[in-house]
Design a protein around this motif. Structure first.
Motif, PDB file in Angstrom:
ATOM      1  N   ARG A  75      -9.718 -14.645  14.284  1.00 42.63           N
ATOM      2  CA  ARG A  75      -9.519 -16.100  14.300  1.00 42.63           C
ATOM      3  C   ARG A  75      -9.668 -16.655  15.711  1.00 42.63           C
ATOM      4  NH1 ARG A  75      -6.176 -14.105  10.518  1.00 42.63           N
ATOM      5  NH2 ARG A  75      -4.351 -13.939  11.858  1.00 42.63           N
ATOM      6  N   MET A  76      -9.151 -15.930  16.711  1.00 44.57           N
ATOM      7  CA  MET A  76      -9.280 -16.372  18.098  1.00 44.57           C
ATOM      8  C   MET A  76     -10.753 -16.454  18.497  1.00 44.57           C
ATOM      9  SD  MET A  76      -8.065 -14.503  21.621  1.00 44.57           S
ATOM     10  CE  MET A  76      -9.180 -13.154  21.280  1.00 44.57           C
ATOM     11  N   ALA A  77     -11.543 -15.455  18.130  1.00 48.37           N
ATOM     12  CA  ALA A  77     -12.971 -15.447  18.470  1.00 48.37           C
ATOM     13  C   ALA A  77     -13.696 -16.594  17.776  1.00 48.37           C
ATOM     14  CB  ALA A  77     -13.597 -14.107  18.096  1.00 48.37           C
ATOM     15  N   ARG A  78     -13.348 -16.863  16.520  1.00 50.70           N
ATOM     16  CA  ARG A  78     -13.967 -17.994  15.804  1.00 50.70           C
ATOM     17  C   ARG A  78     -13.652 -19.322  16.500  1.00 50.70           C
ATOM     18  NH1 ARG A  78     -16.056 -16.606  10.954  1.00 50.70           N
ATOM     19  NH2 ARG A  78     -15.211 -14.786   9.884  1.00 50.70           N
ATOM     20  N   ASP A  79     -12.384 -19.505  16.872  1.00 49.00           N
ATOM     21  CA  ASP A  79     -11.986 -20.731  17.564  1.00 49.00           C
ATOM     22  C   ASP A  79     -12.697 -20.861  18.908  1.00 49.00           C
ATOM     23  OD1 ASP A  79     -10.294 -21.292  15.443  1.00 49.00           O
ATOM     24  OD2 ASP A  79      -8.474 -20.634  16.495  1.00 49.00           O
ATOM     25  N   TYR A  80     -12.810 -19.759  19.625  1.00 48.78           N
ATOM     26  CA  TYR A  80     -13.473 -19.759  20.926  1.00 48.78           C
ATOM     27  C   TYR A  80     -14.947 -20.128  20.769  1.00 48.78           C
ATOM     28  CZ  TYR A  80     -14.320 -18.288  25.753  1.00 48.78           C
ATOM     29  OH  TYR A  80     -14.636 -18.264  27.098  1.00 48.78           O
ATOM     30  N   ALA A  81     -15.606 -19.513  19.787  1.00 49.68           N
ATOM     31  CA  ALA A  81     -17.024 -19.794  19.541  1.00 49.68           C
ATOM     32  C   ALA A  81     -17.234 -21.261  19.168  1.00 49.68           C
ATOM     33  CB  ALA A  81     -17.561 -18.875  18.444  1.00 49.68           C
ATOM     34  N   GLN A  82     -16.336 -21.808  18.368  1.00 45.88           N
ATOM     35  CA  GLN A  82     -16.418 -23.213  17.975  1.00 45.88           C
ATOM     36  C   GLN A  82     -16.276 -24.117  19.210  1.00 45.88           C
ATOM     37  OE1 GLN A  82     -16.819 -24.532  14.712  1.00 45.88           O
ATOM     38  NE2 GLN A  82     -17.184 -26.394  15.866  1.00 45.88           N
ATOM     39  N   SER A  83     -15.295 -23.828  20.042  1.00 51.89           N
ATOM     40  CA  SER A  83     -15.090 -24.613  21.266  1.00 51.89           C
ATOM     41  C   SER A  83     -16.290 -24.499  22.192  1.00 51.89           C
ATOM     42  CB  SER A  83     -13.829 -24.151  21.997  1.00 51.89           C
ATOM     43  OG  SER A  83     -12.690 -24.395  21.220  1.00 51.89           O
ATOM     44  N   LEU A  84     -16.869 -23.301  22.293  1.00 52.39           N
ATOM     45  CA  LEU A  84     -18.040 -23.097  23.135  1.00 52.39           C
ATOM     46  C   LEU A  84     -19.232 -23.892  22.608  1.00 52.39           C
ATOM     47  CD1 LEU A  84     -19.505 -21.757  25.477  1.00 52.39           C
ATOM     48  CD2 LEU A  84     -19.888 -19.763  23.981  1.00 52.39           C
ATOM     49  N   ALA A  85     -19.453 -23.856  21.299  1.00 51.66           N
ATOM     50  CA  ALA A  85     -20.567 -24.605  20.707  1.00 51.66           C
ATOM     51  C   ALA A  85     -20.429 -26.100  21.002  1.00 51.66           C
ATOM     52  CB  ALA A  85     -20.626 -24.353  19.200  1.00 51.66           C
ATOM     53  N   GLU A  86     -19.228 -26.615  20.866  1.00 50.33           N
ATOM     54  CA  GLU A  86     -19.000 -28.039  21.138  1.00 50.33           C
ATOM     55  C   GLU A  86     -19.198 -28.358  22.613  1.00 50.33           C
ATOM     56  OE1 GLU A  86     -15.125 -28.614  19.424  1.00 50.33           O
ATOM     57  OE2 GLU A  86     -15.927 -28.414  17.377  1.00 50.33           O
ATOM     58  N   ARG A  87     -18.730 -27.478  23.484  1.00 50.78           N
ATOM     59  CA  ARG A  87     -18.889 -27.688  24.930  1.00 50.78           C
ATOM     60  C   ARG A  87     -20.365 -27.636  25.311  1.00 50.78           C
ATOM     61  NH1 ARG A  87     -15.510 -28.109  29.148  1.00 50.78           N
ATOM     62  NH2 ARG A  87     -13.734 -27.643  27.839  1.00 50.78           N
ATOM     63  N   LEU A  88     -21.119 -26.704  24.744  1.00 49.33           N
ATOM     64  CA  LEU A  88     -22.551 -26.605  25.029  1.00 49.33           C
ATOM     65  C   LEU A  88     -23.280 -27.867  24.578  1.00 49.33           C
ATOM     66  CD1 LEU A  88     -23.234 -22.883  24.090  1.00 49.33           C
ATOM     67  CD2 LEU A  88     -23.472 -23.912  26.367  1.00 49.33           C
ATOM     68  N   ARG A  89     -22.936 -28.331  23.395  1.00 53.13           N
ATOM     69  CA  ARG A  89     -23.578 -29.548  22.886  1.00 53.13           C
ATOM     70  C   ARG A  89     -23.280 -30.737  23.787  1.00 53.13           C
ATOM     71  NH1 ARG A  89     -22.590 -31.672  16.927  1.00 53.13           N
ATOM     72  NH2 ARG A  89     -21.287 -33.270  17.807  1.00 53.13           N
ATOM     73  N   SER A  90     -22.020 -30.874  24.214  1.00 52.96           N
ATOM     74  CA  SER A  90     -21.666 -32.016  25.070  1.00 52.96           C
ATOM     75  C   SER A  90     -22.298 -31.884  26.453  1.00 52.96           C
ATOM     76  CB  SER A  90     -20.147 -32.181  25.172  1.00 52.96           C
ATOM     77  OG  SER A  90     -19.583 -31.113  25.886  1.00 52.96           O
ATOM     78  N   ALA A  91     -22.661 -30.649  26.870  1.00 51.96           N
ATOM     79  CA  ALA A  91     -23.322 -30.439  28.159  1.00 51.96           C
ATOM     80  C   ALA A  91     -24.837 -30.652  28.050  1.00 51.96           C
ATOM     81  CB  ALA A  91     -23.024 -29.037  28.678  1.00 51.96           C
ATOM     82  N   GLY A  92     -25.312 -30.933  26.841  1.00 52.69           N
ATOM     83  CA  GLY A  92     -26.734 -31.167  26.646  1.00 52.69           C
ATOM     84  C   GLY A  92     -27.550 -29.899  26.447  1.00 52.69           C
ATOM     85  N   SER A  93     -26.879 -28.778  26.240  1.00 51.39           N
ATOM     86  CA  SER A  93     -27.579 -27.516  26.010  1.00 51.39           C
ATOM     87  C   SER A  93     -28.028 -27.429  24.555  1.00 51.39           C
ATOM     88  CB  SER A  93     -26.645 -26.343  26.313  1.00 51.39           C
ATOM     89  OG  SER A  93     -27.236 -25.122  25.912  1.00 51.39           O
ATOM     90  N   GLY A  94     -29.207 -26.870  24.361  1.00 53.32           N
ATOM     91  CA  GLY A  94     -29.702 -26.643  23.010  1.00 53.32           C
ATOM     92  C   GLY A  94     -29.365 -25.251  22.502  1.00 53.32           C
ATOM     93  N   ALA A  95     -28.574 -24.500  23.269  1.00 51.40           N
ATOM     94  CA  ALA A  95     -28.226 -23.126  22.872  1.00 51.40           C
ATOM     95  C   ALA A  95     -27.400 -23.130  21.594  1.00 51.40           C
ATOM     96  CB  ALA A  95     -27.442 -22.436  23.989  1.00 51.40           C
ATOM     97  N   THR A  96     -27.721 -22.217  20.714  1.00 48.50           N
ATOM     98  CA  THR A  96     -26.935 -22.042  19.497  1.00 48.50           C
ATOM     99  C   THR A  96     -25.951 -20.897  19.706  1.00 48.50           C
ATOM    100  OG1 THR A  96     -28.663 -20.602  18.597  1.00 48.50           O
ATOM    101  CG2 THR A  96     -28.708 -22.930  17.934  1.00 48.50           C
ATOM    102  N   VAL A  97     -24.805 -20.997  19.057  1.00 49.50           N
ATOM    103  CA  VAL A  97     -23.767 -19.978  19.165  1.00 49.50           C
ATOM    104  C   VAL A  97     -23.698 -19.234  17.841  1.00 49.50           C
ATOM    105  CG1 VAL A  97     -21.309 -19.544  19.565  1.00 49.50           C
ATOM    106  CG2 VAL A  97     -22.490 -21.363  20.843  1.00 49.50           C
ATOM    107  N   TRP A  98     -23.650 -17.899  17.943  1.00 42.79           N
ATOM    108  CA  TRP A  98     -23.627 -17.031  16.766  1.00 42.79           C
ATOM    109  C   TRP A  98     -22.471 -16.050  16.887  1.00 42.79           C
ATOM    110  CZ3 TRP A  98     -27.365 -17.500  12.918  1.00 42.79           C
ATOM    111  CH2 TRP A  98     -28.425 -18.351  13.224  1.00 42.79           C
ATOM    112  N   LEU A  99     -21.790 -15.817  15.803  1.00 41.26           N
ATOM    113  CA  LEU A  99     -20.753 -14.791  15.735  1.00 41.26           C
ATOM    114  C   LEU A  99     -21.382 -13.519  15.173  1.00 41.26           C
ATOM    115  CD1 LEU A  99     -17.931 -17.037  14.312  1.00 41.26           C
ATOM    116  CD2 LEU A  99     -17.778 -15.741  16.450  1.00 41.26           C
TER     117      LEU A  99
END
Length: 171
Positions: free
Chosen positions: A81-105
Motif C-alpha cells: 500500500r505504501m508503494a502504491r501511494d508513493y507511485a500515485q504521488s510521484l505520478a501526480e508530481r511528475l504531471r504537475s512538473a510538466g513531465s510526460g513520464a509514465t509511472v508503472w508498478l
C-alpha cells in the motif's frame, strides 16, 4: 509500445522503503540499469518525491518503474500500500512538473534480498550495504522491467493514473 518497437528513452527504477528510496537509471536504449542514488525518505515534507521528480525531469525520463513489494504468496501488505501511494504521488508530481513520464508498478519480490547477496558476493562489507542496497534493488527492479518489456514487446506492470480512474494492468 507495440510490436517490435522499443521506444527509446531514459527510464528510472525506484525501490521505496520507510527510511530510504533507491533510484536507478538506464541508458536510452534500455540495455543496462545502473544504481543512481539513495534518497532519504521524507513522508512528512515529501522532499524525496520532489528530488525524484526533478531527476526524472532533468534526465527526460519517459517511464518510472516503482517496485511493488508483495508477500511471497503475492498478497498485499502495508509495504504494498505504501508503494502504491508513493507511485500515485510521484505520478501526480511528475504531471504537475510538466513531465510526460509514465509511472508503472512492477513486482519486486526479493529484490532487496538479491541486492544484499550481490553486494556480499562483490566483497562489500556488510555494514556498508545500507548505503547502496536500495540503489542496487532499484537497478534490479528496472532491469527486470526492461527485460520483460523487450521480451513481451509491450509495456509491463500496472500503470499509475493521475486521477481516480482504475489502473491498467499490463502484466
Amino acid at each position: 509500445m507495440a510490436g517490435d518497437d522499443f521506444r527509446r528513452g531514459v527510464r528510472l527504477g525506484v525501490d521505496v522503503g520507510l527510511v530510504r528510496v533507491g533510484v536507478a537509471v538506464c541508458d536510452p536504449d534500455g540495455m543496462l540499469a545502473t544504481p543512481l542514488r539513495t534518497l532519504k525518505r521524507d513522508a512528512k515534507k515529501n522532499h524525496d518525491l520532489r528530488l525524484l521528480a526533478d531527476l526524472a525531469v532533468e534526465r527526460e525520463a519517459i517511464q518510472v518503474y516503482v517496485g511493488l513489494p508483495r508477500s511471497l504468496g503475492g498478497g498485499e501488505t502495508a509495504s504494498t500500500r505504501m508503494a502504491r501511494d508513493y507511485a500515485q504521488s510521484l505520478a501526480e508530481r511528475l504531471r504537475s512538473a510538466g513531465s510526460g513520464a509514465t509511472v508503472w508498478l512492477v513486482d519486486e519480490r526479493l529484490t532487496t534480498v538479491s541486492a544484499h547477496r550481490s553486494l556480499r558476493e562483490a566483497g562489500l562489507d556488510g555494514r556498508k550495504h545500507r548505503q547502496v542496497v536500495d540503489q542496487v534493488a532499484a537497478a534490479d527492479i528496472l532491469q527486470h522491467a526492461l527485460n520483460m518489456q523487450k521480451s513481451l514487446k509491450r509495456d509491463v506492470g500496472v500503470a499509475v493514473e493521475c486521477d481516480s480512474r482504475p489502473a491498467t494492468d499490463q502484466t
